[in-house]
Design a protein around this motif. Structure first.
Motif, PDB file in Angstrom:
ATOM      1  N   TRP A  30      -7.884  -0.429  -7.888  1.00 35.70           N
ATOM      2  CA  TRP A  30      -6.529  -1.083  -7.852  1.00 35.70           C
ATOM      3  C   TRP A  30      -5.497   0.046  -7.632  1.00 35.70           C
ATOM      4  O   TRP A  30      -4.209  -0.362  -7.236  1.00 35.70           O
ATOM      5  CB  TRP A  30      -6.280  -1.937  -9.093  1.00 35.70           C
ATOM      6  N   LEU A  31      -5.660   1.441  -7.977  1.00 39.63           N
ATOM      7  CA  LEU A  31      -4.743   2.366  -7.473  1.00 39.63           C
ATOM      8  C   LEU A  31      -4.602   2.834  -6.016  1.00 39.63           C
ATOM      9  O   LEU A  31      -3.866   3.553  -5.791  1.00 39.63           O
ATOM     10  CB  LEU A  31      -5.152   3.630  -8.599  1.00 39.63           C
ATOM     11  N   HIS A  32      -5.567   2.124  -5.282  1.00 43.17           N
ATOM     12  CA  HIS A  32      -5.556   2.498  -3.760  1.00 43.17           C
ATOM     13  C   HIS A  32      -5.372   1.307  -2.885  1.00 43.17           C
ATOM     14  O   HIS A  32      -5.426   1.595  -1.743  1.00 43.17           O
ATOM     15  CB  HIS A  32      -6.692   3.718  -3.491  1.00 43.17           C
ATOM     16  N   ASP A  33      -5.837   0.395  -3.632  1.00 44.88           N
ATOM     17  CA  ASP A  33      -5.638  -1.085  -2.570  1.00 44.88           C
ATOM     18  C   ASP A  33      -4.607  -1.955  -3.317  1.00 44.88           C
ATOM     19  O   ASP A  33      -5.165  -2.468  -4.542  1.00 44.88           O
ATOM     20  CB  ASP A  33      -7.090  -1.642  -2.316  1.00 44.88           C
ATOM     21  N   GLN A  35     -10.989   2.692   2.582  1.00 46.63           N
ATOM     22  CA  GLN A  35     -10.948   3.087   1.307  1.00 46.63           C
ATOM     23  C   GLN A  35     -12.092   2.952   0.568  1.00 46.63           C
ATOM     24  O   GLN A  35     -12.771   3.848   0.164  1.00 46.63           O
ATOM     25  CB  GLN A  35      -9.748   2.176   0.702  1.00 46.63           C
ATOM     26  N   LEU A  84       2.429   1.837  -3.346  1.00 47.29           N
ATOM     27  CA  LEU A  84       1.259   2.054  -4.303  1.00 47.29           C
ATOM     28  C   LEU A  84       1.114   3.710  -4.137  1.00 47.29           C
ATOM     29  O   LEU A  84       0.927   4.156  -5.263  1.00 47.29           O
ATOM     30  CB  LEU A  84       0.071   1.464  -3.999  1.00 47.29           C
ATOM     31  N   GLU A 137      -8.947  -2.542   1.668  1.00 44.07           N
ATOM     32  CA  GLU A 137      -8.006  -1.627   2.381  1.00 44.07           C
ATOM     33  C   GLU A 137      -8.485  -0.768   3.338  1.00 44.07           C
ATOM     34  O   GLU A 137      -9.495   0.014   3.268  1.00 44.07           O
ATOM     35  CB  GLU A 137      -7.382  -0.857   1.201  1.00 44.07           C
ATOM     36  N   ASN A 145       1.690   6.685  -6.953  1.00 48.74           N
ATOM     37  CA  ASN A 145       0.894   7.591  -7.221  1.00 48.74           C
ATOM     38  C   ASN A 145       1.219   9.147  -7.236  1.00 48.74           C
ATOM     39  O   ASN A 145       1.024   9.801  -7.896  1.00 48.74           O
ATOM     40  CB  ASN A 145      -0.476   7.419  -6.440  1.00 48.74           C
ATOM     41  N   LYS A 163       0.759  -1.156   0.080  1.00 43.96           N
ATOM     42  CA  LYS A 163       0.060   0.053   0.006  1.00 43.96           C
ATOM     43  C   LYS A 163       0.770   1.201  -0.121  1.00 43.96           C
ATOM     44  O   LYS A 163       0.574   2.272  -0.806  1.00 43.96           O
ATOM     45  CB  LYS A 163      -0.855   0.006   1.215  1.00 43.96           C
TER      46      LYS A 163
END
Lengths: 562, 562
Positions: free
Chosen positions: B302-305, B168, A443, B263, A447, A440
């Motif tokens: 998928w960009l945050h978890d 999330q 990730l 998440e 970003n 996480k």
């Protein structure tokens, strides 16, 4: 415990050699490394006919252009690779099995199919594919480097599966038209970045025989380097595809878990699911890797392996990239991260030079390169180190104890002489949480690069060493973080060749003071004279399950390096 | 250990009631179940205005048609649901928190946004969404049913995350325009198919107050049944979304692991990765579930978890189905499997009748229904039972010990009075291998149905009970295999209502001889008089990560049942 593991191993090793026909015997003694450091290219060509050289120096896609249109027969292609692999093995001991008759017979059936239907049986019609000696293939045995597995199915006798059971990936490749002819050498258990076993011994690098061929898919790396195979299949839990690809100057893909079928393929510590080993191809060109990925996914592997995600090859991911990099008219500049070093170890001079070559090539082409400063890789690595020790080495020591053979040094260094206490369920769960939190954090870092790029978008990928070494002398590979962090993150990574170590360009900085023992070990292991000529690769890394994109980007970068 | 967990729990329970404004107090005592079995529909409507009834009996998609076009304000919708939820709670104790002021304030900002920009803030603009009291939401606390978590962040004080940290999924929903106003009741640890905790007590089924509302997302089920929420979010590791959906006559989706973000959401035995708990929506219509899935995936979770797979909503999977079932002109007949019973327990008469209703509806529409005879479900279940006991109950007992509260009976039945020995790494790995082999066996079985269907294709999905019970009396839910096998397989499942238990139709077969203790328990727990009127649902099950397809199929089946 059997007292005569040496006899079993010797008999196996002799069997491999005796499977090679007399007229393919080398006939000469290969000179020592001091006299003939590099046995690839011109050196190995002396044992082959012009036609064999032409065939074996064509990449997988080139071969398939001929075999799927009837220009080359499957038999002549198979025979050429069998011959070259037989020579490669005699020079390096890179194989754990070769089965020429079975291969030629299979090739003949493909030729007959083509003759009858006037079309190929599948997209891989007549392509010889080498297999790491971890995959099961009908008609051959699998040792995974263990003497105790010789003559058994995964260490057990009388299962009825011996020489019959086949890994799903192998069956898929076979149905696509591939021809199998050899199993390539591995270290027992596969948990080593060098290839050394008690059956065929230590595997040196054909490009520089002072150095290791890398591991654990080392036999693949060496065989591809000698062009004894156009395409091989390996596995990677800590760098086992990428390290040998890099050390041997070829390409390797570490796909994300769940993209390719592992079903029916044995492994060490099977059932350890925190850091999953993955399957991936190694090859002499990038387009070969892309081609075989597309072919494998056309088999819908999710219908046969419950661990595979239903994710067909996404042409739109490639085409977006092709549009962006100008292949189809629209040209846009991309942003990359570059990691020149991690938080513990400075890479050897040739690796540092390789990084600068890639950065310069990208920047010259107008792309943006920013510093990659992610969460600590050494901290992230701890999850893998912990996961590899969940069972305290029980599975691996059990496998050694079948024959009574001693562990090779790379294994005993990690797993000791006997199993230690296992981790508890609570400790394993805690490690899974640590892993998830690290992923996480990474990730979020990825970003956050949107704030640093000209486009305002996060970087497309990052470039990093995959090894701090430009090859290692035997038993000197110690620092794994550069490759293994990618396994912790489950990211997509392509290893690609960049340059060769050069005694004149890659000099030792005598003033450098290593910051810690690992740094010192890497620093001291580099010798400009010894390493000279060794291939140097890097990795381009994408987010999880980004195989289409990362293969495209690796191709773009490789083209810029020409 | 604190001696006064009762005081803490009582204070929390009183706090929930005191958060309800005086003018929303019921003012009357709800009659006992013997007099007023069903308090949904007409009964609950007596406490509401016509306008509130109209709003709260509109489904999520209908509400969004109004709120995203300015026809209804976010405030009036939020207020109506707050009122109805407040009434629902007073009648059933289905909430563990309600925060009306925060919700109305948020609704006002949404209305202001609409006024200023003349467009909604996102696709869920102004939609009240209820949350299982497992999700963290800013401004509220999370108990997960534990007294020891009251006034803490996951049982810890002074973390700085109390009432600040947000899961999330909640943040994603918020950014899409959702309004949060309550947290729904759960059993402590969530490892129970009934909802009972030491804070607000035992949760009965609003449709039949002799029976359980199910669990662990029982508060969601009861609140939705009373239309105190149009859409709720739950989690499911063994049936925790589907059981309460089914018992309360609403819809619930058990998505596959990696489809929606977990998440930042706490869980029991976090880090146990063999059988993963998953997030999913519950709602009063299927189109609501589909709508929220599309909205959530539009956030690219998928960009945050890092556990989420990059898999956008695949419209083409829906459209293929819509084409096949005739929605867009082409009509094709589909094949389904039907599992009337598993290998251990015969479902109760109402469940068996529900199955026949669905089979008849499908066959009447020309679809094909074949017998589903998969690998033994009871054998498959062992993997889940083992995974839930990896840590011997340590995590759960630790959480109970914070306050000193006693475990509820459903928990102590599984986890005893104190932790037992943990599983070793080797045992955990072995269980993972067993799981993988079972999944492979099931996959092969599914593929093999191609030999049985008219089309020569494997079945699209199978229909099965998700519970052998048509509701249970308190503390009588024992047999979990029908729901939990789906978690072992990680398949996609939608729970959908079919009918209601009917004392005249669903009679007890007095001649039936139960085959084993589990069968006997289910047999004896059914009482036509007591169960009369209880909702009966089933599940339609698809392969892994088939959310688009299974929601479409559930819609088709539900339409056929009308």
């Amino acid at each position: 415990m059997s007292p005569n593991f040496e006899a079993i191993a010797e008999s196996k090793a002799k069997g491999i050699l005796s499977a090679i026909p007399d007229h393919w015997r080398l006939g000469i003694e290969v000179p020592p490394a001091e006299e003939q450091r590099d046995i690839t290219g011109k050196y190995v060509q002396q044992f082959l006919t012009t036609s064999e050289i032409e065939i074996t120096e064509t990449d997988a896609v080139g071969i398939l252009e001929k075999t799927t249109t009837g220009k080359w027969s499957a038999r002549e292609v198979t025979e050429a690779f069998c011959h070259r692999a037989a020579i490669a093995h005699q020079m390096t001991n890179c194989l754990l099995d070769i089965f020429i008759d079975v291969a030629l017979e299979h090739a003949d059936t493909l030729d007959a199919y083509y003759l009858e239907h006037n079309k190929p049986i599948g997209p891989l019609h007549g392509l010889p594919v080498s297999l790491k000696d971890q995959f099961h293939v009908k008609g051959a045995e699998t040792t995974m480097g263990y003497v105790g597995w010789i003559g058994t199915f995964e260490g057990q006798k009388g299962t009825g599966k011996e020489r019959r059971f086949e890994s799903q990936l192998v069956t898929d490749l076979r149905q696509l038209g591939a021809v199998f002819y050899c199993k390539t050498s591995v270290p027992p258990s596969l948990m080593s970045p060098e290839t050394h076993n008690n059956i065929v011994g230590y595997l040196l690098n054909p490009k520089n025989r002072h150095l290791s061929a890398g591991g654990s898919s080392g036999g693949e790396g060496a065989l591809l380097s000698l062009r004894g195979s156009p395409l091989g299949m390996g596995t990677d839990i800590g760098g086992s595809i990428r390290i040998p690809a890099s050390f041997n100057g070829v390409y390797g893909l570490r796909s994300s878990a769940g993209r390719l079928p592992y079903e029916g393929t044995p492994n060490s510590m099977d059932g350890q699911e925190s850091i999953l080993s993955v399957v991936g191809p190694l090859g002499t060109t990038l387009r070969s890797l892309t081609f075989v990925m597309k072919a494998l996914l056309s088999k819908q592997p999710w219908l046969h392996d419950p661990m595979v995600i239903e994710l067909p090859w996404r042409v739109e991911h490639e085409s977006r990239l092709h549009a962006m990099i100008g292949n189809i008219g629209i040209s846009e500049k991309l942003s990359f991260g570059v990691m020149r070093r991690d938080d513990v170890v400075l890479p050897s001079p040739p690796v540092r030079r390789a990084i600068e070559l890639v950065v310069k090539a990208l920047e010259n082409a107008g792309h943006e390169v920013i510093e990659w400063q992610p969460p600590s890789h050494s901290r992230g690595l701890e999850t893998a180190v912990e996961a590899w020790m969940y069972d305290g080495g029980e599975d691996i020591h059990n496998a050694f104890s079948i024959s009574g053979e001693p562990p090779i040094s790379q294994i005993s260094r990690r797993y000791g002489a006997k199993p230690v206490e296992q981790k508890t369920a609570t400790e394993i769960a805690a490690n899974n949480i640590t892993k998830r939190k690290y992923r996480k954090e990474y990730l979020d870092y990825w970003n956050s690069t949107a704030k640093l790029t000209r486009s305002g978008q996060p970087v497309e990928a990052f470039i990093s060493p995959l090894s701090p070494y430009a090859g290692t002398k035997p038993d000197e590979y110690r620092y794994l973080t550069y490759s293994t962090i990618i396994n912790v993150l489950d990211y997509t990574s392509v290893a690609f060749p960049v340059t060769h170590a050069d005694r004149n360009l890659d000099v030792v900085d005598a003033d450098y003071t290593p910051a810690n023992p690992a740094d010192q070990q890497v620093f001291e292991s580099y010798d400009p004279e010894i390493h000279h000529g060794s291939p140097v690769g890097l990795q381009v890394v994408g987010r999880r399950l980004q195989e289409e994109k990362i293969l495209s980007l690796a191709q773009m970068i490789s083209d810029l390096l020409l």
